[in-house]
Scaffold this active site. Structure first.
Site, PDB file in Angstrom:
ATOM      1  N   ASN A 156       0.848  -1.199   0.000  1.00  0.00           N
ATOM      2  CA  ASN A 156       0.000   0.000   0.000  1.00  0.00           C
ATOM      3  C   ASN A 156       0.879   1.242   0.000  1.00  0.00           C
ATOM      4  O   ASN A 156       2.107   1.147  -0.067  1.00  0.00           O
ATOM      5  CB  ASN A 156      -0.959  -0.020   1.202  1.00  0.00           C
ATOM      6  CG  ASN A 156      -0.208  -0.149   2.522  1.00  0.00           C
ATOM      7  OD1 ASN A 156       0.592   0.705   2.888  1.00  0.00           O
ATOM      8  ND2 ASN A 156      -0.468  -1.244   3.235  1.00  0.00           N
ATOM      9  N   PHE A 192      -4.606   3.101  14.849  1.00  0.00           N
ATOM     10  CA  PHE A 192      -4.875   4.152  13.871  1.00  0.00           C
ATOM     11  C   PHE A 192      -5.992   3.699  12.941  1.00  0.00           C
ATOM     12  O   PHE A 192      -6.128   2.511  12.655  1.00  0.00           O
ATOM     13  CB  PHE A 192      -3.624   4.457  13.048  1.00  0.00           C
ATOM     14  CG  PHE A 192      -2.723   5.494  13.664  1.00  0.00           C
ATOM     15  CD1 PHE A 192      -2.614   6.762  13.120  1.00  0.00           C
ATOM     16  CD2 PHE A 192      -1.993   5.206  14.810  1.00  0.00           C
ATOM     17  CE1 PHE A 192      -1.795   7.721  13.688  1.00  0.00           C
ATOM     18  CE2 PHE A 192      -1.169   6.151  15.388  1.00  0.00           C
ATOM     19  CZ  PHE A 192      -1.073   7.425  14.821  1.00  0.00           C
ATOM     20  N   LYS A 239     -14.136   0.700  15.433  1.00  0.00           N
ATOM     21  CA  LYS A 239     -12.860  -0.015  15.537  1.00  0.00           C
ATOM     22  C   LYS A 239     -12.376  -0.066  16.980  1.00  0.00           C
ATOM     23  O   LYS A 239     -11.824  -1.084  17.432  1.00  0.00           O
ATOM     24  CB  LYS A 239     -11.818   0.687  14.657  1.00  0.00           C
ATOM     25  CG  LYS A 239     -10.516  -0.059  14.493  1.00  0.00           C
ATOM     26  CD  LYS A 239      -9.629   0.644  13.457  1.00  0.00           C
ATOM     27  CE  LYS A 239      -8.401  -0.181  13.135  1.00  0.00           C
ATOM     28  NZ  LYS A 239      -7.573   0.445  12.067  1.00  0.00           N
TER      29      LYS A 239
END
Length: 405
Positions: free
Chosen positions: A214, A327, A341
């Site tokens: 990524n 994060f 999350k």
């Protein structure tokens, strides 16, 4: 910062043999001007570049080069120096001297004194870029870091050997500034804490020449590691493949795949106090890694993928005393996804950002984030990632200790 913090401090400078010895001369001069009491030990090799007289004049003290040259018969020189020093800095530190120290070898005045000292010891390496990158040198630096030595990373630039790369002794002005910070009386909220930071992308191999990855640059994770170390933490940075210098006083471990990152985190997790999972770990990996290069055979190609282990969720299920910070890099509904999350992964805090915003996300030197806890939410404006990282950690520690005013 004023130089008053160095006034009266006893600083022993160890000088080993390399072309960067000339910078050590400037370092001794600047330390003396700042009010420190400076004494110098030189290896035999160092005396081939600069005479002891130069250091004697600038430090106004005898220079030590030989273990058996006892200048004062009432004391044993290397023991007396070891006890005298408030801090010892080896600058430049050659690969040879680093190797000796890492293996407990004391065969000259410098290494004998270092092994006898209880003072804080800083090491400032300087060498050829390939030497600095050699596995044995990396191993020796890692061993010394584990033994409690602190490092001042070399800078990048034109080297005396003609190469351009990492290996230049840090500038004397920067070293003096770091020493001033060390001796200042600022509170260090993370002193005594062990912090693990994951950073960068992972690479999931398809075959020997291709992989899935990524756009993560690792900049935010490296900034978080640097901030943790500056606040007093023993900091371990577990990094995927990036092109960033390792921050000063940070112990870096490099990995490639999501599985390697998971296993490395787990090895250090049990006695960690804080884990900051900044890395952009691949969610999927090829189900099968081909042993040889895949040939182009058709217009379309299907690669079967399988989910990787969720590192944050794994740690959330295992945590005991650890503070777990994750994060959330999102492109929409940022706060909603981050709060979800936080619960799903059993984290203590989530740092959320919209990677589509200008001045935020992958590859930038700035970021815009929202810090979210179970009963806490705070927005941060656009800030340089290094400054933002420190503010985030200070905010979290204030919230954890209840000192929020």
């Amino acid at each position: 910062m004023t130089t008053v913090v160095l006034t009266g401090k006893n600083i022993l400078v160890g000088v080993s043999g390399g072309i960067a010895v000339y910078k050590a001369v400037a370092l001794v001069s600047k330390l003396s001007q700042a009010g420190a009491n400076v004494k110098v030990i030189m290896t035999e090799s160092a005396t081939k570049f600069v005479t002891p007289l130069s250091f004697q004049v600038l430090s106004r003290n005898d220079v030590y080069t030989d273990t058996f040259d006892e200048k004062d018969s009432s004391v044993i020189a290397h023991i007396d120096l070891a006890d005298w020093a408030d801090l010892i800095i080896v600058a430049p530190a050659t690969a040879n001297t680093i190797g000796k120290l890492a293996n407990g070898i004391a065969d000259d005045m410098l290494t004998t004194t270092l092994l006898a000292s209880k003072a804080t010891i800083w090491v400032a390496p300087a060498m050829n870029v390939h030497m600095y990158d050699h596995p044995s040198v990396k191993r020796n630096i890692s061993q010394l870091f584990s033994d409690g030595y602190r490092f001042i990373e070399p800078s990048e630039g034109f080297l005396a050997c003609g190469y351009i790369g990492k290996g230049r002794l840090e500038e004397p002005e920067k070293i003096v500034s770091l020493l001033q910070e060390h001796f200042s009386q600022k509170p260090l909220p993370l002193k005594g804490k062990k912090v693990i930071v994951t950073a960068g992308p992972t690479r999931e191999r398809i075959d020997p020449v291709r992989y899935i990855t990524n756009f993560s640059s690792g900049k935010m994770g490296y900034a978080m590691a640097e901030a943790a170390a500056s606040l007093g933490a023993e900091t371990i940075l577990i990094s995927g493949p990036v092109s960033l210098p390792v921050p000063t006083e940070v112990n870096a471990i490099f990995v490639e795949s999501s599985e390697e990152m998971l296993n490395t985190v787990l090895r250090h997790f049990e006695d960690a106090d804080i884990v900051i999972k900044t890395a952009a770990v691949a969610d999927y990996k090829p189900k099968m890694i081909l042993p040889s290069k895949m040939k182009k055979k058709s217009e379309e190609l299907t690669i079967e993928l399988t989910k990787t282990t969720d590192i944050l969720q794994t740690l959330g299920a295992m945590k005991k005393q650890q503070l777990l910070i994750g994060f959330a890099a999102e492109t929409n509904d940022v706060i909603q996804y981050a709060k979800d999350k936080l619960v799903r992964k059993n984290a203590d805090y989530i740092i959320a950002n919209d990677v589509t915003e200008a001045n935020a996300g992958f590859g930038t030197d700035t970021n815009i984030v929202t810090l979210i806890g179970n009963d806490f939410e705070k927005e941060f404006p656009v800030l340089p990632k290094k400054e933002l990282s420190k503010e985030l950690l200070l905010t979290i520690m204030e919230w954890e200790t209840g000192d929020t005013h």
